[in-house]
Motif scaffolding. Structure first.
Motif, short mmCIF file in Angstrom:
data_model
loop_
_atom_site.label_atom_id
_atom_site.label_comp_id
_atom_site.label_asym_id
_atom_site.label_seq_id
_atom_site.Cartn_x
_atom_site.Cartn_y
_atom_site.Cartn_z
N VAL A 85 0.86 -1.19 0.00
CA VAL A 85 0.00 0.00 0.00
C VAL A 85 0.89 1.23 0.00
O VAL A 85 1.61 1.49 0.97
CB VAL A 85 -0.95 0.00 1.23
N GLN A 86 0.84 1.95 -1.10
CA GLN A 86 1.60 3.19 -1.25
C GLN A 86 0.71 4.41 -1.07
O GLN A 86 1.20 5.49 -0.79
CB GLN A 86 2.27 3.24 -2.63
N GLY A 87 -0.59 4.24 -1.30
CA GLY A 87 -1.50 5.37 -1.20
C GLY A 87 -2.95 4.93 -1.20
O GLY A 87 -3.27 3.73 -1.21
N ARG A 125 -8.36 0.02 -4.80
CA ARG A 125 -8.24 -1.16 -5.65
C ARG A 125 -8.56 -2.43 -4.86
O ARG A 125 -9.25 -3.33 -5.35
CB ARG A 125 -6.83 -1.23 -6.24
N LEU A 126 -8.07 -2.51 -3.63
CA LEU A 126 -8.28 -3.70 -2.80
C LEU A 126 -9.73 -3.84 -2.34
O LEU A 126 -10.27 -4.94 -2.32
CB LEU A 126 -7.39 -3.65 -1.57
N CYS A 156 -3.33 8.27 8.31
CA CYS A 156 -2.40 7.73 7.31
C CYS A 156 -2.50 8.47 5.98
O CYS A 156 -1.50 8.65 5.29
CB CYS A 156 -2.69 6.26 7.03
N PHE A 157 -3.71 8.84 5.61
CA PHE A 157 -3.97 9.45 4.31
C PHE A 157 -4.82 10.71 4.50
O PHE A 157 -6.01 10.71 4.17
CB PHE A 157 -4.69 8.46 3.38
N VAL A 189 0.51 -3.21 7.46
CA VAL A 189 1.20 -2.10 6.82
C VAL A 189 1.98 -1.34 7.88
O VAL A 189 1.41 -0.87 8.87
CB VAL A 189 0.20 -1.17 6.09
N ASP A 190 3.30 -1.27 7.68
CA ASP A 190 4.19 -0.59 8.62
C ASP A 190 4.34 0.89 8.25
O ASP A 190 3.86 1.33 7.21
CB ASP A 190 5.57 -1.24 8.61
N ASP A 191 5.05 1.58 9.08
CA ASP A 191 5.39 2.98 8.82
C ASP A 191 4.17 3.88 8.63
O ASP A 191 4.15 4.74 7.76
CB ASP A 191 6.33 3.10 7.61
N ILE A 192 3.17 3.64 9.45
CA ILE A 192 2.01 4.52 9.46
C ILE A 192 1.83 5.03 10.88
O ILE A 192 2.31 4.42 11.83
CB ILE A 192 0.72 3.81 8.96
N PRO A 193 1.18 6.16 11.04
CA PRO A 193 0.99 6.70 12.39
C PRO A 193 0.21 5.74 13.28
O PRO A 193 -0.72 5.07 12.82
CB PRO A 193 0.18 7.98 12.15
#
Length: 170
Positions: free
Chosen positions: A48-50, A56-57, A76-77, A128-132
């Motif tokens: 997941v980049q965005g 899509r998923l 995150c977004f 998903v890592d590296d998210i708040p």
């Protein structure tokens, strides 16, 4: 859903309840039960980049799904169009089945960390890592005018003894 828990305890339809919002009603005793980290869970092969990747998923929903996803994905977004704008690829109120649907590649979900740690096929999902970090606080509710019955106290202690460490990693 939290309002239903408050009402059930206040109306004596339930001896105790768990809620993510702390009520300010003096008729309720509200000790801290636990804190749980929310996680964005996708099929193992997905990246997941965005927001477009989530679109899509598609979303695997559950009774607390919209609420949890809104809290996590808004951090995150920022500025995303909202969870209701994503296609809903499934819904279940069985916590074990939510991740089974994700593992089958049918979509993503947002769940407390304990759900992923308890899932038997962890190799088929990815957090998903590296998210708040978003940490929910769970409050135990019961009527303030009398103590919990012994059977309810034993149930609470049994649950607490089985909780995994849900503090944010790192």
């Amino acid at each position: 859903m939290t309002a239903e828990v408050f009402e059930a305890v206040l109306d004596n339809r339930a001896e105790l309840g768990l809620a993510t919002q702390r009520p300010e009603d003096p008729r309720l005793a509200v000790p801290l039960f636990t804190r749980e980290v929310l996680e964005l869970v996708v099929p193992a092969q997905e990246r997941v980049q965005g927001w477009d990747d989530l679109a899509r998923l598609g979303f695997i929903d559950h009774p607390d799904g919209h609420d949890m996803a809104t809290r996590l994905l808004s951090r995150c977004f920022p500025g995303n169009p909202g969870i209701r704008r994503l296609s809903r690829r499934g819904f279940t109120n069985q916590i074990g089945l939510i991740l089974a649907l994700v593992a089958e590649g049918l979509g993503f979900s947002v769940l407390p960390r304990f759900a992923g740690e308890a899932f038997a096929h962890a190799e088929a999902i990815r957090v998903v890592d590296d998210i708040p970090a978003v940490v929910d606080t769970l409050w135990l509710l019961h009527r303030a005018e009398w103590p919990l019955p012994a059977r309810a106290s034993r149930a609470v202690e049994w649950l607490k003894a089985r909780l995994v460490d849900t503090r944010p990693k790192g």
